[in-house]
Design a protein around this motif. Structure first.
Motif, PDB file in Angstrom:
ATOM      1  N   THR A 170      65.812   3.595  24.882  1.00 32.51           N
ATOM      2  CA  THR A 170      65.314   4.842  25.472  1.00 32.51           C
ATOM      3  C   THR A 170      63.847   4.634  25.781  1.00 32.51           C
ATOM      4  O   THR A 170      63.114   3.998  25.014  1.00 32.51           O
ATOM      5  CB  THR A 170      65.508   6.032  24.522  1.00 32.51           C
ATOM      6  N   ALA A 173      66.089  -0.287  37.113  1.00 30.75           N
ATOM      7  CA  ALA A 173      66.909   0.401  36.123  1.00 30.75           C
ATOM      8  C   ALA A 173      66.831  -0.348  34.797  1.00 30.75           C
ATOM      9  O   ALA A 173      67.001  -1.572  34.761  1.00 30.75           O
ATOM     10  CB  ALA A 173      68.351   0.482  36.601  1.00 30.75           C
ATOM     11  N   SER A 187      68.080  -0.775  30.707  1.00 30.49           N
ATOM     12  CA  SER A 187      69.172  -0.552  29.766  1.00 30.49           C
ATOM     13  C   SER A 187      68.786  -1.125  28.415  1.00 30.49           C
ATOM     14  O   SER A 187      67.860  -1.927  28.304  1.00 30.49           O
ATOM     15  CB  SER A 187      70.461  -1.203  30.275  1.00 30.49           C
ATOM     16  N   SER A 202      63.748   0.074  43.356  1.00 24.79           N
ATOM     17  CA  SER A 202      64.203   0.757  42.152  1.00 24.79           C
ATOM     18  C   SER A 202      64.303  -0.239  41.010  1.00 24.79           C
ATOM     19  O   SER A 202      64.571  -1.421  41.223  1.00 24.79           O
ATOM     20  CB  SER A 202      65.568   1.411  42.376  1.00 24.79           C
ATOM     21  N   ALA A 236      65.760  10.565  32.579  1.00 23.90           N
ATOM     22  CA  ALA A 236      67.184  10.773  32.289  1.00 23.90           C
ATOM     23  C   ALA A 236      68.014   9.566  32.705  1.00 23.90           C
ATOM     24  O   ALA A 236      69.036   9.254  32.089  1.00 23.90           O
ATOM     25  CB  ALA A 236      67.681  12.021  32.998  1.00 23.90           C
ATOM     26  N   LYS A 237      67.552   8.879  33.746  1.00 25.06           N
ATOM     27  CA  LYS A 237      68.306   7.725  34.260  1.00 25.06           C
ATOM     28  C   LYS A 237      67.665   6.399  33.876  1.00 25.06           C
ATOM     29  O   LYS A 237      68.171   5.338  34.237  1.00 25.06           O
ATOM     30  CB  LYS A 237      68.414   7.814  35.781  1.00 25.06           C
ATOM     31  N   ASN A 238      66.537   6.443  33.148  1.00 27.68           N
ATOM     32  CA  ASN A 238      65.817   5.213  32.770  1.00 27.68           C
ATOM     33  C   ASN A 238      65.456   4.374  33.985  1.00 27.68           C
ATOM     34  O   ASN A 238      65.663   3.146  34.003  1.00 27.68           O
ATOM     35  CB  ASN A 238      66.650   4.373  31.782  1.00 27.68           C
ATOM     36  N   THR A 239      64.944   5.026  34.997  1.00 31.06           N
ATOM     37  CA  THR A 239      64.588   4.306  36.210  1.00 31.06           C
ATOM     38  C   THR A 239      63.152   4.600  36.637  1.00 31.06           C
ATOM     39  O   THR A 239      62.590   5.647  36.312  1.00 31.06           O
ATOM     40  CB  THR A 239      65.513   4.675  37.374  1.00 31.06           C
ATOM     41  N   ASP A 286      62.324   8.532  36.427  1.00 33.56           N
ATOM     42  CA  ASP A 286      63.400   9.456  36.067  1.00 33.56           C
ATOM     43  C   ASP A 286      63.820   9.083  34.649  1.00 33.56           C
ATOM     44  O   ASP A 286      64.558   8.118  34.454  1.00 33.56           O
ATOM     45  CB  ASP A 286      64.564   9.336  37.052  1.00 33.56           C
TER      46      ASP A 286
END
Length: 118
Positions: A28, A23, A25, A21, A74-77, A72
């Motif tokens: 967007t 992620a 930050s 995974s 929505a989760k920025n992943t 995803d």
């Protein structure tokens, strides 16, 4: 400041599975392509899989049918499901986020080690 953090690497036996995974930050990322690359010792970094902002996927021939990339928004992943792992999949895996228009917006994670060995 954009930051990418990978997780999920480790040691697995041949034929096993791992899920990586990444992620993000600091922004967007709906307009970014996302991808996974890998670098084995003594070799150049190579593309493993990519997914566009429109969900079009592309895979290296060596992983087709075994690896699946997904995002995803929505989760920025972005994730990489790796099945039927082989010793030659051993490498440091890096995630990458690349804006589809602004080339300077190109970000890398720090890498996560995947080792396939019995």
């Amino acid at each position: 400041q954009v930051q990418l953090v990978e997780s999920g690497g480790g040691l697995v036996q041949p034929g096993g599975s791992l899920r990586l995974s990444c992620a993000a930050s600091g922004g967007t990322f709906n307009n970014y392509a996302m991808g996974w690359y890998r670098q084995a010792p003594g070799k150049q970094r190579e593309l493993v899989a990519t997914i566009t902002s429109g969900d079009r996927t592309d895979y290296a021939d060596s992983v087709k049918g075994r690896f699946t990339i997904a995002r995803d928004n929505a989760k920025n992943t972005v994730s990489l499901q790796m099945n039927s792992l082989k010793p030659e999949d051993t490498a440091v895996y890096y995630c990458n986020f690349r804006h589809r228009v602004v080339r300077e917006r190109n970000y890398w994670g720090q890498g996560t080690q995947v080792t396939v060995s019995s």
